[in-house]
Scaffold this active site. Sequence first.
Site, PDB file in Angstrom:
ATOM      1  N   GLY A 341       0.832  -1.192   0.000  1.00 53.52           N
ATOM      2  CA  GLY A 341       0.000   0.000   0.000  1.00 53.52           C
ATOM      3  C   GLY A 341       0.863   1.236   0.000  1.00 53.52           C
ATOM      4  N   GLY A 343       0.577   5.833   0.528  1.00 50.48           N
ATOM      5  CA  GLY A 343      -0.224   6.968   0.942  1.00 50.48           C
ATOM      6  C   GLY A 343       0.439   8.261   0.557  1.00 50.48           C
ATOM      7  N   SER A 347       4.960   4.709   1.921  1.00 49.10           N
ATOM      8  CA  SER A 347       4.502   3.420   1.401  1.00 49.10           C
ATOM      9  C   SER A 347       4.595   2.382   2.513  1.00 49.10           C
ATOM     10  CB  SER A 347       5.361   2.985   0.203  1.00 49.10           C
ATOM     11  OG  SER A 347       6.721   2.916   0.582  1.00 49.10           O
ATOM     12  N   VAL A 348       3.724   1.341   2.411  1.00 51.88           N
ATOM     13  CA  VAL A 348       3.636   0.313   3.451  1.00 51.88           C
ATOM     14  C   VAL A 348       4.085  -1.012   2.854  1.00 51.88           C
ATOM     15  CG1 VAL A 348       2.123  -0.840   5.096  1.00 51.88           C
ATOM     16  CG2 VAL A 348       1.719   1.554   4.511  1.00 51.88           C
ATOM     17  N   LYS A 361       5.913   1.123   7.596  1.00 50.19           N
ATOM     18  CA  LYS A 361       5.563   2.293   6.795  1.00 50.19           C
ATOM     19  C   LYS A 361       6.810   3.156   6.632  1.00 50.19           C
ATOM     20  CE  LYS A 361       2.327   6.174   6.531  1.00 50.19           C
ATOM     21  NZ  LYS A 361       1.187   6.864   7.185  1.00 50.19           N
ATOM     22  N   ASP A 454      -8.789  12.987   9.183  1.00 55.90           N
ATOM     23  CA  ASP A 454      -8.554  12.387   7.861  1.00 55.90           C
ATOM     24  C   ASP A 454      -9.194  11.002   7.816  1.00 55.90           C
ATOM     25  OD1 ASP A 454      -7.681  12.239   5.266  1.00 55.90           O
ATOM     26  OD2 ASP A 454      -5.671  11.547   5.778  1.00 55.90           O
TER      27      ASP A 454
END
Length: 597
Positions: A341, A343, A347-348, A361, A454
């Site tokens: 993933g 964001g 990144s993860v 992360k 958020d």
Amino acid sequence: MNVGVKVREISTGSIGVIEKGNNQNGFFVNFGSRKNWKRNNEVEVIQNTIDNSNGKQSTTPKPIAQQQQQQQPPPQQSQQQPPQPLKPIPATRPVPTIPKVQSEDPGPRFGNFTLPTTNSSTKYSTLPSRQFFEVSSSPGDENGTFKRSAAPPPPSSLSSNQNGSNLNKVQSPSRPSIPSFEPPTQQPTQPLQKSPRNVPIVPKRTNPSPPSPPLQSPQPTPQQQPPPLKPIPQPQQQQQQQQQQQQQQQQQQQQQQQQQQQQQQPPPLKPIPQPQQSQPTQPIKSQIQIPITNTNGNTNGHSSLVEKSPRNNESTATTATTKDMWNIDYKELKFVGNEIGSGKYGSVSLGYWLGTPVAIKKLHENNEETEILVQRELQILKEIRHPQIVQFLGVSRNEKDEIHIITEFMDGGDLFDALIFGDIPLTWKEKLRISLDIAQSCRFLHARGILHRDLKSQNILLSTNRRAKLCDLGLARMFEERINKRYTCVGTEIWMAPEVCLDQSYSTAVDVFSFGIVLVEIITEKIPDERFPQHRFQFDAPAFLKKVPKECPPDFSKLCVDCTKYNPKERPSFIKVLDTIQNIYDSLPDDDEENYD
């Protein structure tokens, strides 16, 4: 007794007149405020208002006591001892009383007061007699009091004189005589002379004597002197003594506690000797630890992770272990596969930390803005422990000074991929269960004064049993709703509340609006429509209701509309949201599949 004789009552000093009556004695004494005298009392004749110069005597019947006294022979008196004259009565001038006309009341009265009566006696007239008016109108002295009569003669002449001008003692025939109430004569006392110690008190002589020298008290010898008395402690001294005792007790208790702590504390480790350097060198960035504090403010620079311990004997190794609690050695991390993933800020990737699967992360940038976000997220994650919030494990840096945040791994992916690209659709029971998990996590944050700001489907992770957890608290911050402040516009515009997009002040209602947009995704399984500034970023509720499936519970879609209202005050709180979702969830039947509750 003669009618019209003026008498005085010895006990009270009241002035009255003897009048004819129909009682047993044949007469009574009129004192103005009352009639007759008190029982067992005596009166004194002070004036006779009837002229007895012609030798006429009153025909008033005498009382029984007086008749008995006349029939009895006079007592035999000793010829050797002459009769002693009576002592004169102290010159007390009675105050004249104003006579009042009233009916006869033979009963006793105390205090010269009367009670109003309505029935008058029919035996005789209630008007005062002529003798009473003569006595009341007789002249007095300058002070308005009656003149005192002459001193009474000796008792021998009492039997021969019948005119009533001398002292006569009238007693009640049915009661014994009362002793005389005359005050005893007191001789003047002489003051006693003060005597020194150990000398008897001797009164002064009455006969004149030549003045004698003053007596001198003997001086006590040193052997006879009494021992000095100890001074009595004053209240202030007692308080000081008590305070000193309390301080001593507190000191003893502190010493005992210190001894117990020293016994329980393990021996300190010797510090490892460091090689001496000739010149100080600057630390490498990879060796710098990220500060994590318990305060709300952000810390800049390279401050300590943990406050100094109050114990002075704490070892260096123990302090270093405490500081490294949230710092993970980069060598302990093991990356597996590619990224899972990405964001806005990093990144993860999937990895292992000491054999445990974790999510790593990696932040894209390492500047001041990123440093502030890292410190904020670490500060919040370190203090939060909730089943519906992803658990924070620590932070690490590699040789390139890249920051890595380590959290628990959620193997179900995020909610956005499960709704839009998921192979297995979610049932309404599972959707309500996910919505309930999100509302519980937000309610937990708001109770501790934290806003997420958020909230969206990409920041909601799922497990294999379809339970949701909230993550990515980088934009969360502590807030105080009493302070009306304008904050910067952050977040994603599709999920942001209108007041945030319009750069207005906001509170917990912004997370409620974002939660409503997430419900739009859960109900429609589509990306929410974009909102435009010409409509002031207002949510289009009619367009949403057209996309709601028929299988959706009506209360579920109504809750979505309530959470996305334009006015923040009209939005429900998460407490009410939890109650509504729980009621809808309980009303639905269980799924055929395995129940993951």
